[in-house]
Design a protein around this motif. Structure first.
Motif, PDB file in Angstrom:
ATOM      1  N   GLU A 283       0.829  -1.199   0.000  1.00 52.52           N
ATOM      2  CA  GLU A 283       0.000   0.000   0.000  1.00 52.52           C
ATOM      3  C   GLU A 283       0.871   1.261   0.000  1.00 52.52           C
ATOM      4  N   ALA A 284       1.950   1.239   0.775  1.00 54.86           N
ATOM      5  CA  ALA A 284       2.863   2.386   0.811  1.00 54.86           C
ATOM      6  C   ALA A 284       3.475   2.636  -0.566  1.00 54.86           C
ATOM      7  N   LEU A 285       3.832   1.571  -1.268  1.00 51.96           N
ATOM      8  CA  LEU A 285       4.414   1.714  -2.598  1.00 51.96           C
ATOM      9  C   LEU A 285       3.378   2.188  -3.613  1.00 51.96           C
ATOM     10  N   ARG A 286       2.143   1.698  -3.476  1.00 50.38           N
ATOM     11  CA  ARG A 286       1.087   2.153  -4.391  1.00 50.38           C
ATOM     12  C   ARG A 286       0.840   3.653  -4.224  1.00 50.38           C
ATOM     13  N   ARG A 287       0.826   4.111  -2.979  1.00 52.37           N
ATOM     14  CA  ARG A 287       0.608   5.537  -2.732  1.00 52.37           C
ATOM     15  C   ARG A 287       1.766   6.377  -3.275  1.00 52.37           C
TER      16      ARG A 287
END
Length: 219
Positions: A185-189
């Motif tokens: 999720e951190a990478l997607r954001r």
């Protein structure tokens, strides 16, 4: 042809071509076996991958590090975690000692299997630490950059991210552990990617290093 089908995700065609080799009395080697095994990842065909790996040894075709990586990739896509650990034990017994001494460059290793494991572990530890109300002191002695460009010359030199973060993004597991879900999720954001399981995921370009991940986790 087998490699091309494997890269396009046409695992059934890849395995069909491989079977046609024996019918045409064309001897399979380490490369063709590895490509056929790698094609099993798309369909999470771990039984077929294991059968091909066993056939290699029966036919006295020696597996190399690429072969082992391919089998691990299939096990990962099939969530066969214990099988991965067993295979790692087999690698060590077979004399693959890259686990003990390997050049580590933060840019070259950005997004690699080792890097993903390290960062997921970091996020899990920090999430557990801040869940308690007690003060936390975090000191990172081995941190590199906070952000890496996977399209940079350094990252593209070996493309280690192809076996790490790209596989994780491509083979998303809805039942993944919370730390893995938080990591992705951190990478997607960071890459402004919407979490839509019905759409193909855009390739990760901006890869977060431990300083950024730690900042996201800490209070």
């Amino acid at each position: 042809a087998i490699s091309a089908c494997e890269k396009d995700g046409e695992w059934e065609k890849s395995l069909l071509l491989f079977s046609m080799m024996s019918q045409a009395e064309v001897e399979a080697n380490t490369v063709t076996f590895s490509n056929a095994i790698s094609s099993c990842e798309k369909g999470a065909q771990w039984q077929r991958a294991l059968s091909l790996f066993d056939t290699m040894q029966i036919n006295a075709v020696a597996p190399d590090i690429i072969t082992y990586n391919a089998v691990i990739g299939v096990f990962w896509a099939s969530t066969r975690w214990e099988s991965i650990m067993d295979l790692l034990g087999t690698m060590i017994e077979s004399g693959f000692d890259g686990f003990y001494a390997r050049e580590y460059d933060h840019v070259l290793q950005a997004g690699s299997v080792l890097d993903c494991f390290k960062h997921i572990t970091l996020m899990w530890l920090l999430q557990e630490a801040v869940a308690d109300t007690s003060p936390v002191t975090y000191v990172d002695l081995q941190a590199g950059r906070g952000l890496y460009d996977l399209d940079s010359d350094g990252a593209l030199q070996r493309e280690t991210f192809a076996y790490g973060i790209e596989r994780m993004v491509r083979n998303r597991n809805p039942s993944a552990a919370p730390a893995i879900a938080s990591y992705l999720e951190a990478l997607r954001r960071a890459n402004e990617i919407e979490d839509d399981a019905t759409q193909p995921t855009t390739r990760i370009r901006h890869y977060l290093g431990s300083p950024c991940l730690a900042q996201l986790c800490l209070r």
